[in-house]
Scaffold this active site. Structure first.
Site, PDB file in Angstrom:
ATOM      1  N   ALA A 171      -5.472   5.738   1.861  1.00 16.62           N
ATOM      2  CA  ALA A 171      -5.305   6.954   1.077  1.00 16.62           C
ATOM      3  C   ALA A 171      -4.062   6.795   0.214  1.00 16.62           C
ATOM      4  O   ALA A 171      -2.981   6.492   0.715  1.00 16.62           O
ATOM      5  CB  ALA A 171      -5.174   8.162   1.981  1.00 16.62           C
ATOM      6  N   VAL A 201      -1.634   4.668   4.603  1.00 17.08           N
ATOM      7  CA  VAL A 201      -1.369   5.578   3.496  1.00 17.08           C
ATOM      8  C   VAL A 201      -0.332   4.959   2.570  1.00 17.08           C
ATOM      9  O   VAL A 201       0.647   4.355   3.017  1.00 17.08           O
ATOM     10  CB  VAL A 201      -0.856   6.941   4.009  1.00 17.08           C
ATOM     11  N   LYS A 202      -0.566   5.124   1.281  1.00 15.64           N
ATOM     12  CA  LYS A 202       0.402   4.703   0.262  1.00 15.64           C
ATOM     13  C   LYS A 202       1.055   5.946  -0.314  1.00 15.64           C
ATOM     14  O   LYS A 202       0.366   6.881  -0.737  1.00 15.64           O
ATOM     15  CB  LYS A 202      -0.316   3.912  -0.830  1.00 15.64           C
ATOM     16  N   THR A 203       2.385   5.965  -0.325  1.00 18.52           N
ATOM     17  CA  THR A 203       3.093   7.113  -0.844  1.00 18.52           C
ATOM     18  C   THR A 203       4.371   6.666  -1.522  1.00 18.52           C
ATOM     19  O   THR A 203       4.686   5.482  -1.558  1.00 18.52           O
ATOM     20  CB  THR A 203       3.376   8.136   0.275  1.00 18.52           C
ATOM     21  N   ASP A 250       3.597  -1.670  -1.911  1.00 17.14           N
ATOM     22  CA  ASP A 250       2.491  -1.988  -2.820  1.00 17.14           C
ATOM     23  C   ASP A 250       3.070  -1.901  -4.215  1.00 17.14           C
ATOM     24  O   ASP A 250       3.147  -0.826  -4.808  1.00 17.14           O
ATOM     25  CB  ASP A 250       1.339  -1.006  -2.635  1.00 17.14           C
TER      26      ASP A 250
END
Length: 290
Positions: A171, A201-203, A250
Site C-alpha cells: 500500500a 506499506v510505503k509512506t 523506495d
C-alpha cells in the site's frame, strides 16, 4: 460502528520490537510459503531491509526528468537494487528478464497529472501479475482524499486476489496537496492499510514522531524518497528513518535525478544495509562519483 464522540489519539507507542517468530519481516510469519518467498525477494533475509528502486513515475507523469530513456538511466542501476518498483510496460519493454530482482509491480492507475490523481482503478489483473512473476503488487491509497473509499477498495480487492495467488500487496500512502504531512495522518494511513491486508506499506518520513508510525504499524514500512533534494539531505532522511523503525527505502528521483545515480544508490545501500551514518554514506558517494 465504534462511537466517534470520544475518539482518543493513541499515546503508548514505546517499547521493544515484537518478536518476528522465525521470519525476518514484522507481521508476516503467518503467511503462506509463496508469500514469504516473494517477500524475501524484496527484503534481504540477512537484515530484513530493502533498497527499492522506484521508476514507475511515468504511469501518471509521463517521461519525467531522468526517466526519458529507461534503457539508459535505469537498466545500469538494476544490479545495485534489492527490488524494482515499476509498471508492467517498463518491465516487458526494458528490464532484462534475468535481472534477478524482486519486482514490485505498479497495479493501480488511470488518471494523469492533468486530472484528479485519487480517481484510480486497478490496472493489472492478478493473472498478468503471476505471468510476470511479480514479487508484490503496489497500489495507491488516498486516505482523506475524495476517492478514499475507492482506493481502499482497490487495495482490498488486490489483497484478496494476491492472497489466493501468493502475491503480497504494497500500500502506497498518497498525500494530496491539501493533506497535512504529519505523524498523526501517517499513523492513520499506514495502520488502515495494514489492518485491511497490506503486507507492507510505503509512506513518507516526517521529522517529528516517525517512530510512532513504525511502532503502530504491524507490518514493515519503507519510506518514499519524495522530491529531489541534495544528496546529503536524502541520506540523512534515509538514515533517520532506518534508526526510527523503517525497513528500507523506495527511492526514485533522489537516485535517477542525482548527478551520479550509481554512486547515490551505493550510498543508500550503505545506510540501509551497512548502517553507515549520513556523513559516511556521503563520503562513499563522493568517492564513487570521483
Amino acid at each position: 460502528m465504534a462511537d466517534l464522540d470520544d475518539l482518543r489519539e493513541g499515546t503508548n507507542f514505546t517499547g521493544g520490537a515484537a518478536a518476528r517468530e522465525g521470519f525476518h519481516l514484522k507481521g508476516q510469519a503467518g503467511q503462506d510459503w509463496g508469500m514469504k518467498a516473494r517477500l524475501s525477494r524484496i527484503f534481504d533475509p540477512r537484515d530484513g531491509n530493502t533498497v527499492m528502486l522506484a521508476f514507475d513515475h511515468g504511469y501518471f507523469q509521463g517521461p519525467t526528468s531522468g526517466l526519458e530513456r529507461l534503457d539508459r538511466s535505469i537498466v545500469p542501476l538494476v544490479p545495485q537494487a534489492d527490488a524494482l518498483m515499476c509498471t508492467r510496460g517498463a518491465l516487458r519493454t526494458t528490464i532484462p528478464a534475468d535481472n534477478g530482482k524482486g519486482i514490485v509491480l505498479r497495479a493501480s492507475g488511470g488518471p494523469s497529472v492533468l486530472t484528479d490523481l485519487s480517481n484510480e482503478e486497478i490496472a493489472v489483473s492478478i493473472d498478468d501479475a503471476v505471468r510476470l512473476d511479480a514479487a508484490a503488487l503496489a497500489v495507491q491509497v488516498f486516505v482523506g482524499a475524495e476517492n478514499e473509499t475507492k482506493s481502499i477498495k482497490n487495495m482490498t480487492t488486490l489483497v484478496d486476489q494476491g492472497q489466493a495467488a501468493g502475491i503480497p500487496v504494497l500500500a502506497v500512502t498518497a498525500v494530496g496537496k491539501d493533506m497535512v504531512r504529519d505523524a498523526r495522518y501517517f499513523r492513520l494511513a499506514t495502520r488502515m492499510s495494514a489492518e485491511l491486508g497490506a503486507a507492507f506499506v510505503k509512506t513518507y518520513y516526517v521529522e517529528e514522531g516517525f517512530e510512532t508510525i513504525t511502532s503502530a504499524c504491524p507490518v514493515p514500512i519503507v519510506i518514499a524518497g519524495g522530491k529531489k533534494v541534495s544528496e546529503p539531505e536524502a541520506l540523512r532522511v534515509a538514515y533517520r528513518a532506518m534508526q526510527e523503525g523503517a525497513a528500507g527505502v523506495d527511492m526514485g528521483r533522489n537516485v535517477f535525478q542525482s548527478e551520479h545515480p550509481a554512486a547515490m544508490l551505493s550510498a543508500v545501500r550503505g545506510v540501509v544495509h551497512d548502517g553507515l551514518t549520513p556523513e559516511e554514506a556521503f563520503d562513499l558517494y563522493q568517492t564513487l562519483a570521483n
